[in-house]
Scaffold this motif. Sequence first.
Motif, PDB file in Angstrom:
ATOM      1  N   ILE A   1       0.857  -1.171   0.000  1.00  0.00           N
ATOM      2  CA  ILE A   1       0.000   0.000   0.000  1.00  0.00           C
ATOM      3  C   ILE A   1       0.900   1.230   0.000  1.00  0.00           C
ATOM      4  CG2 ILE A   1      -1.712   1.310   1.305  1.00  0.00           C
ATOM      5  CD1 ILE A   1      -2.864  -1.243   0.133  1.00  0.00           C
ATOM      6  N   GLU A   2       0.540   2.183  -0.805  1.00  0.00           N
ATOM      7  CA  GLU A   2       1.307   3.420  -0.906  1.00  0.00           C
ATOM      8  C   GLU A   2       0.432   4.589  -0.443  1.00  0.00           C
ATOM      9  OE1 GLU A   2       2.658   5.941  -4.718  1.00  0.00           O
ATOM     10  OE2 GLU A   2       3.470   3.910  -4.635  1.00  0.00           O
ATOM     11  N   LYS A   3       0.896   5.330   0.554  1.00  0.00           N
ATOM     12  CA  LYS A   3       0.130   6.457   1.062  1.00  0.00           C
ATOM     13  C   LYS A   3      -0.191   7.407  -0.085  1.00  0.00           C
ATOM     14  CE  LYS A   3       0.082  10.083   4.533  1.00  0.00           C
ATOM     15  NZ  LYS A   3       0.794  10.727   5.630  1.00  0.00           N
ATOM     16  N   GLY A   4      -1.479   7.712  -0.255  1.00  0.00           N
ATOM     17  CA  GLY A   4      -1.932   8.597  -1.319  1.00  0.00           C
ATOM     18  C   GLY A   4      -1.968   7.937  -2.689  1.00  0.00           C
ATOM     19  N   GLY A   5      -1.677   6.621  -2.738  1.00  0.00           N
ATOM     20  CA  GLY A   5      -1.656   5.899  -4.011  1.00  0.00           C
ATOM     21  C   GLY A   5      -3.038   5.833  -4.642  1.00  0.00           C
ATOM     22  N   ASN A   6      -3.073   5.862  -5.961  1.00  0.00           N
ATOM     23  CA  ASN A   6      -4.327   5.796  -6.710  1.00  0.00           C
ATOM     24  C   ASN A   6      -4.476   4.384  -7.250  1.00  0.00           C
ATOM     25  OD1 ASN A   6      -6.514   6.035  -8.391  1.00  0.00           O
ATOM     26  ND2 ASN A   6      -5.820   7.914  -9.367  1.00  0.00           N
ATOM     27  N   TYR A   7      -5.406   3.635  -6.678  1.00  0.00           N
ATOM     28  CA  TYR A   7      -5.625   2.238  -7.068  1.00  0.00           C
ATOM     29  C   TYR A   7      -6.771   2.092  -8.072  1.00  0.00           C
ATOM     30  CZ  TYR A   7      -2.273   1.559  -3.453  1.00  0.00           C
ATOM     31  OH  TYR A   7      -1.116   1.620  -2.713  1.00  0.00           O
ATOM     32  N   GLY A   8      -7.332   3.223  -8.484  1.00  0.00           N
ATOM     33  CA  GLY A   8      -8.290   3.193  -9.572  1.00  0.00           C
ATOM     34  C   GLY A   8      -9.758   3.176  -9.212  1.00  0.00           C
ATOM     35  N   TRP A   9     -10.075   3.011  -7.939  1.00  0.00           N
ATOM     36  CA  TRP A   9     -11.498   3.015  -7.567  1.00  0.00           C
ATOM     37  C   TRP A   9     -12.059   4.406  -7.786  1.00  0.00           C
ATOM     38  CZ3 TRP A   9     -15.142  -0.329  -7.070  1.00  0.00           C
ATOM     39  CH2 TRP A   9     -16.350   0.064  -6.502  1.00  0.00           C
ATOM     40  N   SER A  10     -13.100   4.590  -8.395  1.00  0.00           N
ATOM     41  CA  SER A  10     -14.144   3.681  -8.816  1.00  0.00           C
ATOM     42  C   SER A  10     -14.187   3.501 -10.337  1.00  0.00           C
ATOM     43  CB  SER A  10     -15.485   4.191  -8.327  1.00  0.00           C
ATOM     44  OG  SER A  10     -15.779   5.436  -8.956  1.00  0.00           O
ATOM     45  N   ARG A  12     -12.160   1.289 -11.767  1.00  0.00           N
ATOM     46  CA  ARG A  12     -11.887  -0.125 -11.992  1.00  0.00           C
ATOM     47  C   ARG A  12     -11.938  -0.890 -10.675  1.00  0.00           C
ATOM     48  NH1 ARG A  12      -5.414  -0.770 -13.091  1.00  0.00           N
ATOM     49  NH2 ARG A  12      -4.768  -0.292 -10.980  1.00  0.00           N
ATOM     50  N   GLU A  13     -12.099  -2.208 -10.790  1.00  0.00           N
ATOM     51  CA  GLU A  13     -11.994  -3.134  -9.665  1.00  0.00           C
ATOM     52  C   GLU A  13     -10.790  -4.005  -9.966  1.00  0.00           C
ATOM     53  OE1 GLU A  13     -16.293  -4.282  -7.965  1.00  0.00           O
ATOM     54  OE2 GLU A  13     -15.891  -5.031  -9.974  1.00  0.00           O
ATOM     55  N   GLY A  14      -9.766  -3.934  -9.136  1.00  0.00           N
ATOM     56  CA  GLY A  14      -8.527  -4.657  -9.445  1.00  0.00           C
ATOM     57  C   GLY A  14      -7.941  -4.063 -10.704  1.00  0.00           C
ATOM     58  N   THR A  15      -7.812  -4.889 -11.723  1.00  0.00           N
ATOM     59  CA  THR A  15      -7.314  -4.397 -13.015  1.00  0.00           C
ATOM     60  C   THR A  15      -8.421  -4.334 -14.062  1.00  0.00           C
ATOM     61  OG1 THR A  15      -6.676  -6.645 -13.674  1.00  0.00           O
ATOM     62  CG2 THR A  15      -4.973  -5.276 -12.623  1.00  0.00           C
ATOM     63  N   GLU A  30      -2.739   7.753 -13.225  1.00  0.00           N
ATOM     64  CA  GLU A  30      -1.893   6.563 -13.183  1.00  0.00           C
ATOM     65  C   GLU A  30      -2.327   5.723 -11.997  1.00  0.00           C
ATOM     66  OE1 GLU A  30       2.308   7.218 -13.513  1.00  0.00           O
ATOM     67  OE2 GLU A  30       2.009   8.912 -14.878  1.00  0.00           O
ATOM     68  N   PHE A  31      -2.770   4.515 -12.299  1.00  0.00           N
ATOM     69  CA  PHE A  31      -3.264   3.621 -11.267  1.00  0.00           C
ATOM     70  C   PHE A  31      -2.186   2.620 -10.858  1.00  0.00           C
ATOM     71  CE2 PHE A  31      -7.584   4.121 -13.519  1.00  0.00           C
ATOM     72  CZ  PHE A  31      -7.861   5.277 -12.820  1.00  0.00           C
ATOM     73  N   ILE A  32      -2.171   2.281  -9.582  1.00  0.00           N
ATOM     74  CA  ILE A  32      -1.281   1.258  -9.055  1.00  0.00           C
ATOM     75  C   ILE A  32      -2.026  -0.076  -9.148  1.00  0.00           C
ATOM     76  CG2 ILE A  32      -0.058   0.419  -7.012  1.00  0.00           C
ATOM     77  CD1 ILE A  32       0.056   3.413  -6.113  1.00  0.00           C
ATOM     78  N   ASP A  33      -1.421  -1.050  -9.808  1.00  0.00           N
ATOM     79  CA  ASP A  33      -2.056  -2.358  -9.959  1.00  0.00           C
ATOM     80  C   ASP A  33      -1.953  -3.178  -8.678  1.00  0.00           C
ATOM     81  OD1 ASP A  33      -2.788  -1.944 -12.610  1.00  0.00           O
ATOM     82  OD2 ASP A  33      -0.985  -2.901 -13.413  1.00  0.00           O
ATOM     83  N   PRO A  34      -2.971  -4.007  -8.424  1.00  0.00           N
ATOM     84  CA  PRO A  34      -2.883  -4.926  -7.280  1.00  0.00           C
ATOM     85  C   PRO A  34      -1.898  -6.050  -7.597  1.00  0.00           C
ATOM     86  CG  PRO A  34      -4.838  -5.384  -8.579  1.00  0.00           C
ATOM     87  CD  PRO A  34      -4.208  -4.155  -9.178  1.00  0.00           C
ATOM     88  N   ILE A  35      -1.460  -6.762  -6.575  1.00  0.00           N
ATOM     89  CA  ILE A  35      -0.590  -7.902  -6.844  1.00  0.00           C
ATOM     90  C   ILE A  35      -1.390  -9.072  -7.401  1.00  0.00           C
ATOM     91  CG2 ILE A  35       1.176  -7.251  -5.165  1.00  0.00           C
ATOM     92  CD1 ILE A  35      -0.008  -9.483  -3.353  1.00  0.00           C
ATOM     93  N   ILE A  36      -2.709  -9.085  -7.135  1.00  0.00           N
ATOM     94  CA  ILE A  36      -3.575 -10.144  -7.649  1.00  0.00           C
ATOM     95  C   ILE A  36      -5.006  -9.630  -7.646  1.00  0.00           C
ATOM     96  CG2 ILE A  36      -4.053 -11.240  -5.425  1.00  0.00           C
ATOM     97  CD1 ILE A  36      -3.659 -13.950  -6.920  1.00  0.00           C
ATOM     98  N   ASP A  37      -5.803 -10.147  -8.561  1.00  0.00           N
ATOM     99  CA  ASP A  37      -7.249  -9.905  -8.531  1.00  0.00           C
ATOM    100  C   ASP A  37      -7.944 -11.143  -9.057  1.00  0.00           C
ATOM    101  OD1 ASP A  37      -6.771  -9.659 -11.257  1.00  0.00           O
ATOM    102  OD2 ASP A  37      -7.647  -7.686 -11.453  1.00  0.00           O
ATOM    103  N   TYR A  38      -9.261 -11.180  -8.932  1.00  0.00           N
ATOM    104  CA  TYR A  38     -10.012 -12.335  -9.426  1.00  0.00           C
ATOM    105  C   TYR A  38     -11.314 -11.852 -10.041  1.00  0.00           C
ATOM    106  CZ  TYR A  38     -12.145 -12.017  -4.712  1.00  0.00           C
ATOM    107  OH  TYR A  38     -12.752 -11.587  -3.564  1.00  0.00           O
ATOM    108  N   SER A  39     -11.915 -12.722 -10.828  1.00  0.00           N
ATOM    109  CA  SER A  39     -13.132 -12.359 -11.545  1.00  0.00           C
ATOM    110  C   SER A  39     -14.354 -12.535 -10.647  1.00  0.00           C
ATOM    111  CB  SER A  39     -13.287 -13.228 -12.794  1.00  0.00           C
ATOM    112  OG  SER A  39     -13.721 -14.532 -12.428  1.00  0.00           O
ATOM    113  N   HIS A  40     -15.479 -12.026 -11.099  1.00  0.00           N
ATOM    114  CA  HIS A  40     -16.720 -12.197 -10.347  1.00  0.00           C
ATOM    115  C   HIS A  40     -17.193 -13.646 -10.358  1.00  0.00           C
ATOM    116  CE1 HIS A  40     -18.083  -7.720 -10.127  1.00  0.00           C
ATOM    117  NE2 HIS A  40     -16.959  -7.964  -9.485  1.00  0.00           N
ATOM    118  N   ALA A  41     -16.585 -14.486 -11.181  1.00  0.00           N
ATOM    119  CA  ALA A  41     -16.894 -15.917 -11.123  1.00  0.00           C
ATOM    120  C   ALA A  41     -16.371 -16.525  -9.816  1.00  0.00           C
ATOM    121  CB  ALA A  41     -16.279 -16.641 -12.317  1.00  0.00           C
ATOM    122  N   ASP A  42     -15.336 -15.916  -9.232  1.00  0.00           N
ATOM    123  CA  ASP A  42     -14.750 -16.400  -7.980  1.00  0.00           C
ATOM    124  C   ASP A  42     -15.290 -15.688  -6.744  1.00  0.00           C
ATOM    125  OD1 ASP A  42     -13.020 -18.405  -8.928  1.00  0.00           O
ATOM    126  OD2 ASP A  42     -11.629 -16.872  -9.617  1.00  0.00           O
ATOM    127  N   GLY A  43     -15.908 -14.537  -6.926  1.00  0.00           N
ATOM    128  CA  GLY A  43     -16.431 -13.814  -5.781  1.00  0.00           C
ATOM    129  C   GLY A  43     -16.839 -12.402  -6.145  1.00  0.00           C
TER     130      GLY A  43
END
Length: 134
Positions: A1-10, A12-15, A30-43
């Motif tokens: 996690i980066e203080k003030g980082g832009n992860y893209g919400w809202s 995008r969800e994950g990537t 500029e969005f910071i990518d997560p280390i992992i994400d999953y589809s709505h098929a998984d949750g």
Amino acid sequence: IEKGGNYGWSFREGTHKFPIRQDAPPEGAEFIDPIIDYSHADGISITGGVVYHGKANPGLAGYYLYGDWGSGKTWALKLGPDNKVAENTVIYERPTKDFPYKPAAYCLDQNGEILVLSWADKNPGQIYEIRAKK
């Protein structure tokens, strides 16, 4: 996690593009990518977790345990030396869709063992302990 980082919400969800958002992100965003994400098929709703350092589940030592409130799954994630995902395994799935387990929080007890707060409609406020299979 980066203080003030832009992860893209809202935007995008994950990537993945957030499906109900029609407009584009601000120019130059500029969005910071997560280390992992999953589809709505998984949750549908990720529940952040904790890194396990307890003694009761030695096979999970150093794994980040997290889950999904909607699917009732719990994963064990391990990073490699390059900080990339080396392993991501489902370690628990609720036995039936109607089983009242929806992980809402992961925390550690006084011995470093993982407790999971479940907030399911049929049985809210239950606390479970993650235990290795015998």
